[in-house]
Design a protein around this motif. Structure first.
Motif, mmCIF file in Angstrom:
data_model
loop_
_atom_site.group_PDB
_atom_site.id
_atom_site.type_symbol
_atom_site.label_atom_id
_atom_site.label_comp_id
_atom_site.label_asym_id
_atom_site.label_seq_id
_atom_site.Cartn_x
_atom_site.Cartn_y
_atom_site.Cartn_z
ATOM 1 N N ASP A 65 0.806 -1.220 0.000
ATOM 2 C CA ASP A 65 0.000 0.000 0.000
ATOM 3 C C ASP A 65 0.842 1.274 0.000
ATOM 4 O O ASP A 65 0.325 2.361 0.286
ATOM 5 C CB ASP A 65 -0.942 0.012 1.206
ATOM 6 N N GLY B 24 -1.267 3.411 -3.293
ATOM 7 C CA GLY B 24 -1.598 2.699 -4.522
ATOM 8 C C GLY B 24 -0.612 2.867 -5.660
ATOM 9 O O GLY B 24 -0.932 2.546 -6.803
ATOM 10 N N GLN C 126 -0.172 -0.472 -7.450
ATOM 11 C CA GLN C 126 -1.290 -0.910 -8.276
ATOM 12 C C GLN C 126 -1.419 -0.066 -9.544
ATOM 13 O O GLN C 126 -1.789 -0.583 -10.602
ATOM 14 C CB GLN C 126 -2.590 -0.863 -7.457
ATOM 15 N N ILE C 127 -1.094 1.231 -9.446
ATOM 16 C CA ILE C 127 -1.135 2.073 -10.642
ATOM 17 C C ILE C 127 -0.086 1.593 -11.646
ATOM 18 O O ILE C 127 -0.354 1.510 -12.854
ATOM 19 C CB ILE C 127 -0.925 3.555 -10.276
ATOM 20 N N PHE D 77 -7.033 -1.827 -11.477
ATOM 21 C CA PHE D 77 -7.467 -0.454 -11.261
ATOM 22 C C PHE D 77 -8.766 -0.390 -10.461
ATOM 23 O O PHE D 77 -8.897 0.410 -9.527
ATOM 24 C CB PHE D 77 -7.645 0.274 -12.596
ATOM 25 N N LEU E 7 -8.194 -1.116 -6.873
ATOM 26 C CA LEU E 7 -7.539 0.003 -6.217
ATOM 27 C C LEU E 7 -8.528 1.111 -5.903
ATOM 28 O O LEU E 7 -8.497 1.703 -4.805
ATOM 29 C CB LEU E 7 -6.407 0.548 -7.100
ATOM 30 N N ILE E 8 -9.405 1.414 -6.839
ATOM 31 C CA ILE E 8 -10.433 2.443 -6.619
ATOM 32 C C ILE E 8 -11.300 2.090 -5.417
ATOM 33 O O ILE E 8 -11.643 2.950 -4.602
ATOM 34 C CB ILE E 8 -11.295 2.608 -7.887
ATOM 35 N N GLN F 29 -8.846 2.325 -2.191
ATOM 36 C CA GLN F 29 -8.319 3.667 -1.893
ATOM 37 C C GLN F 29 -9.281 4.724 -2.454
ATOM 38 O O GLN F 29 -8.944 5.471 -3.386
ATOM 39 C CB GLN F 29 -6.925 3.835 -2.516
ATOM 40 N N ASN G 256 -8.014 8.339 -2.911
ATOM 41 C CA ASN G 256 -6.956 8.611 -3.886
ATOM 42 C C ASN G 256 -7.592 8.667 -5.267
ATOM 43 O O ASN G 256 -7.670 7.670 -5.984
ATOM 44 C CB ASN G 256 -5.873 7.531 -3.845
ATOM 45 N N ALA H 221 -6.299 7.176 -8.651
ATOM 46 C CA ALA H 221 -6.582 5.811 -9.098
ATOM 47 C C ALA H 221 -7.610 5.837 -10.230
ATOM 48 O O ALA H 221 -7.484 5.110 -11.228
ATOM 49 C CB ALA H 221 -7.095 4.974 -7.931
ATOM 50 N N ARG H 222 -8.653 6.664 -10.091
ATOM 51 C CA ARG H 222 -9.686 6.774 -11.124
ATOM 52 C C ARG H 222 -9.129 7.392 -12.408
ATOM 53 O O ARG H 222 -9.416 6.921 -13.508
ATOM 54 C CB ARG H 222 -10.849 7.629 -10.610
ATOM 55 N N TYR I 45 -2.035 13.687 -4.454
ATOM 56 C CA TYR I 45 -2.565 12.776 -5.465
ATOM 57 C C TYR I 45 -3.943 13.232 -5.928
ATOM 58 O O TYR I 45 -4.288 13.102 -7.113
ATOM 59 C CB TYR I 45 -2.614 11.350 -4.909
#
Length: 326
Positions: A204, A208, A211-212, A236, A239-240, A243, A246, A249-250, A307
């Protein structure tokens, strides 16, 4: 007379040397403060203020590093700082040129310059742990790979993890910005291995970042070249969910999967959320009595602010060109 002058000269040299020694000791005691203070960049909620303030701090840090070369705290601060600036400012502003189909972009060129500086400082940091770039290259042909090399030579404290993370980010971004340079493209396994090591230690990290990278890594390559866009989408979306504050992520999902795959329905879904978040972001920056936006749960952790700021700015460019992109 000659002996007197010689004695005075020796005294001056010794005094100057001792002052330099004392100066280096003083700077050495403050370098951890600079590293810890770098977290303050993550609390920035205004894009223009971030853009204008960070480079001055980095130049000051470079000046201090010149007095105390090899200081690990200064090196990781500069690695993180130049990589962060390239990603947050240069690459974000480059989207305006990219989506406008501009052949030349000063923002792209500046991103390459600043990622290159981050690489230089990151590799200096790694060299202090006896890890050279040549070692990283050779490790890709061994059984344990880059992960094994880093496991043997690096610690898993936050400073080492950030040094490896932002060096890896810089390398992967340099590759992404220069996809026609096959010498660079061939270095992607090194960046991937570095991310693998960091993310196995702290999945983490930076809300993220792992993951990105992995989402873009899978979505950015066609199946025939080993990519898996479907898996990238899954990374993705997870992650959304994990998190929600954040927003990057989107936007990364839009940038690295939705636009390349021309998934207009997915874009409309993320646009709905980003329009709401963009307004919330704007409201929390303007003081007024009983401003409810300031106390919104989205802003409960200051370290995610930058972010959110990057996400809002990037979404502005995406929305500007949405008719051309879909």
């Amino acid at each position: 007379m000659f002996r007197l002058r010689l004695g005075l000269l020796l005294a001056l040299v010794l005094f100057s040397s001792s002052c330099g020694f004392i100066q280096r000791i003083g700077i050495g005691t403050t370098s951890p403060i600079f590293y810890n203070a770098s977290k303050g960049m993550q609390a920035q909620s205004d894009f223009e203020n971030f853009e204008k303030s960070v480079l001055g701090t980095l130049m000051l840090t470079e000046g201090l590093l010149s007095i105390k070369p090899g200081d690990l705290n200064f090196l990781v601060t500069l690695t993180k700082g130049y990589a962060g600036y390239a990603f947050a400012v240069n690459e974000t502003k480059y989207l305006d040129d990219l989506y406008a189909d501009e052949d030349e972009s000063i923002h792209k060129d500046q991103a390459i310059t600043n990622y290159s500086k981050a690489m230089e400082y990151g590799l200096q940091y790694l060299a202090k742990s006896q890890v050279t770039y040549s070692d990283l290259q050779k490790s890709t042909t061994t059984k344990d790979g880059v992960v094994g090399l880093l496991e043997n030579e690096m610690d898993d404290d936050m400073r080492d993890l950030e040094a490896v993370l932002f060096t890896a980010q810089s390398l992967s971004s340099l590759i992404n910005l220069q996809k026609d340079n096959m010498t660079l493209v061939s270095q992607l396994p090194i960046a991937k291995g570095m991310f693998d090591w960091v993310c196995s230690k702290k999945p983490d990290i930076h809300f993220g970042a792992c993951q990105i990278f992995f989402g873009a890594y899978e979505a950015g390559r066609p199946s025939m070249l080993g990519g898996n866009p479907g898996k990238g989408k899954e990374i993705f979306l997870k992650l959304i969910q994990n998190q929600p504050n954040n927003w990057l992520a989107r936007v990364a999902f839009i940038q690295f999967y939705v636009i390349p795959q021309s998934e207009e329905d997915d874009y409309k879904t993320q646009k709905f959320h980003m329009k709401k978040f963009s307004q919330l972001h704007k409201d929390q920056k303007s003081w007024m009595p009983d401003n409810k936006a300031i106390s919104d749960p989205a802003f409960s952790n200051d370290l995610v602010r930058v972010y959110q700021t990057i996400a809002v700015k990037r979404f502005e460019y995406i929305k500007k060109y949405e008719k051309d992109l879909f």
